[in-house]
Design an enzyme around this catalytic site. Structure first.
Site, mmCIF file in Angstrom:
data_model
loop_
_atom_site.group_PDB
_atom_site.id
_atom_site.type_symbol
_atom_site.label_atom_id
_atom_site.label_comp_id
_atom_site.label_asym_id
_atom_site.label_seq_id
_atom_site.Cartn_x
_atom_site.Cartn_y
_atom_site.Cartn_z
ATOM 1 N N CYS A 114 -8.896 24.827 3.641
ATOM 2 C CA CYS A 114 -10.065 25.366 4.340
ATOM 3 C C CYS A 114 -11.151 25.581 3.287
ATOM 4 O O CYS A 114 -10.962 26.382 2.357
ATOM 5 C CB CYS A 114 -9.710 26.676 5.037
ATOM 6 S SG CYS A 114 -11.114 27.326 5.956
ATOM 7 N N CYS A 264 -18.414 23.621 7.451
ATOM 8 C CA CYS A 264 -17.014 23.161 7.407
ATOM 9 C C CYS A 264 -16.752 22.311 6.158
ATOM 10 O O CYS A 264 -17.148 21.136 6.093
ATOM 11 C CB CYS A 264 -16.630 22.385 8.665
ATOM 12 S SG CYS A 264 -14.841 22.170 8.791
HETATM 13 O O1 PYC Z 1 -14.451 25.032 5.921
HETATM 14 O O2 PYC Z 1 -12.789 23.623 5.823
HETATM 15 C C1 PYC Z 1 -13.430 24.492 6.398
HETATM 16 C C2 PYC Z 1 -12.977 24.963 7.721
HETATM 17 C C3 PYC Z 1 -11.899 24.505 8.452
HETATM 18 C C4 PYC Z 1 -11.872 25.233 9.625
HETATM 19 C C5 PYC Z 1 -12.914 26.126 9.598
HETATM 20 N N1 PYC Z 1 -13.562 25.946 8.430
#
Ligand code: PYC
Length: 344
Positions: A114, A264
Site C-alpha cells: 500500500c 493510490c
Molecule cells: O496507495 O497503494 C495505495 C493504496 C492501495 C489501496 C488504497 N491505497
C-alpha cells in the site's frame, strides 16, 4: 543514513500479553496510530496486535487470515473504522536491513502493498520517535520497498510493477463496453483508458463508485482475472488533471467499495507500468498524479533489471505527504456485541 528499529526496546507486538488471548473473556486493548496521506487514512497497530511469529511474510498473512481475522475486522470495520480505512500490523522484519515490516489490510482483504499506507507508516514511526528522517527499508508480503522520509514528505520506491494484459474489453451490463489494461503495482488493478464521459470530481463519487463496482462485477462474471486467477479488486478511472501542473487525475475503487482519497501508490505504479510499456513515459520522467480530492503523488520510474521488450518491468518511486492524525487505544470488550466489527 538508515536507522534500524530496536525491536527489543519496543514491544510492538504485545506478544506476551496477547498471544492466543483474543477469544478470551477479558477486555483487550490495541494501540493504534492514525495518519492520512493526501486525505486517505491509515491505522497502524503499534501494540496489542496478534503475534504472527517470524516466518516469511506470505506465511504470516495466512496465519493472520486463518487465526486472527477478527482482529482485522475489529480494527478497520465499523463501529471503530469504516470502508475507507487501511489498517497495518507492524511486524518484525525477516530481513535485517529493514527498519520494519508491515501487513496492510482493509475491511475486505489483505493487501500486497500500500503506497499511501507506507507513507503513513513512516510518519507514524517518526512520530513515535522510532526512526529519524532518512532512508528506511520496509518489508511487505510482496517484497521490500525503500522509503525516504523528510518530515511529512515521504517517497516510496515500490516493488517491480508490470502490465499483464493490454486493451482488455469488458462488457458492463447497464453501462456499455470499457477498455483497460490489467497491471500489477503491488496489488492488481484494472486501469481504464480515459473515460471522457465520466466527471472525476468529488461531488460525483457516488456515481463513479457505482460505475466502478459494475465494472468489477462484470469482470468477475466474465472471469477476467490476473495471471493466476487473481480477483481484480482495484479499478482505476482516468481523466485529464484539473491543475495544469499535474499530468492526470484518477478515481480508484478499493477492495471494499470505498474510493482512494490519495492518488493510490500501487495504482499509480500499475498505471506507470502501462505507460512505460506503451513508450508514453520514459525512465526518470516525472509523472504528477492527481487524486479525486486533488492530492498529488509525484512519481517516476526506473527499469527493473529483468525488464524485457516483451514484458516491461518498472521500479516506480512515489512521493507524497502524510500526517499523523490520532493516537488511540481500541477497547475490545467481550460484552460488546459488535466488539469484533460489523462484517459484511
Ligand atoms: O496507495 O497503494 C495505495 C493504496 C492501495 C489501496 C488504497 N491505497
Amino acid at each position: 543514513m538508515e536507522l534500524l528499529l530496536d525491536w527489543s526496546k519496543y514491544n510492538i507486538l504485545g506478544v506476551a500479553r496477547n498471544r492466543c488471548s483474543f477469544k478470551s473473556s477479558f477486555m483487550q486493548r490495541i494501540q493504534v496510530i492514525d495518519s492520512h496521506t493526501g486525505g486517505e487514512p491509515t491505522r497502524i497497530i503499534i501494540d496489542g496486535g496478534p503475534d504472527l511469529g517470524d516466518r516469511p511474510f506470505t506465511e504470516r498473512v495466512k496465519i493472520f487470515r486463518e487465526n486472527f481475522d477478527e482482529i482485522r475486522s475489529a480494527v478497520v470495520n465499523e463501529p471503530r473504522g469504516s470502508d475507507v480505512l487501511i489498517g497495518g500490523l507492524l511486524c518484525q522484519p525477516t530481513d535485517p536491513s529493514c527498519s520494519a515490516g508491515i501487513i496492510f489490510f482493509n475491511t475486505a482483504a489483505y493487501l500486497g502493498m500500500c503506497g499511501h499506507g507506507t507513507m503513513g507508516l513512516m510518519v507514524t514511526l517518526k512520530h513515535l520517535g522510532r526512526i529519524e528522517n532518512g532512508e528506511h527499508k520496509i518489508e511487505t508480503p510482496v517484497g521490500i520497498v525503500t522509503t525516504h522520509l523528510n518530515n511529512a514528505s515521504v517517497s516510496v520506491k515500490n516493488v517491480a510493477s508490470y502490465r499483464y494484459k493490454k486493451d482488455v474489453r469488458v462488457d458492463v451490463p447497464d453501462y456499455g463496453t470499457v477498455v483497460g489494461d490489467i497491471a500489477w503495482g503491488g496489488n492488481w488493478f484494472f486501469c481504464i483508458n480515459e473515460s471522457p464521459e465520466e466527471r472525476l470530481m468529488v461531488d460525483n463519487v457516488n456515481h463513479l463508485t457505482n460505475v466502478a463496482l459494475k465494472i468489477r462485477d462484470a469482470m468477475e462474471a466474465q472471469n477476467i482475472t490476473g495471471p493466476q486467477g487473481e480477483y481484480l479488486d482495484h479499478i482505476e478511472l482516468y481523466a485529464p488533471p484539473t491543475d495544469s501542473k499535474n499530468h492526470s487525475r484518477n478515481f480508484v475503487l478499493c477492495p471494499g467499495g470505498s474510493y482512494d482519497r490519495s492518488p493510490c501508490g500501487t495504482g499509480t505504479s500499475a498505471k506507470m507500468s502501462c505507460m512505460a510499456a506503451d513508450g508514453k513515459l520514459a525512465p526518470g520522467e516525472i509523472w504528477r498524479q492527481e487524486s479525486i480530492v486533488n492530492s498529488v503523488f509525484e512519481c517516476s520510474y526506473e527499469l527493473a533489471d529483468d525488464s524485457t521488450d516483451d514484458c516491461v518491468k518498472i521500479i516506480p518511486t512515489l512521493r507524497g505527504t502524510a500526517h499523523v492524525s490520532g493516537e488511540a487505544t481500541l477497547i475490545l470488550d467481550p460484552a460488546d456485541p459488535f466488539c469484533m466489527g460489523i462484517r459484511s
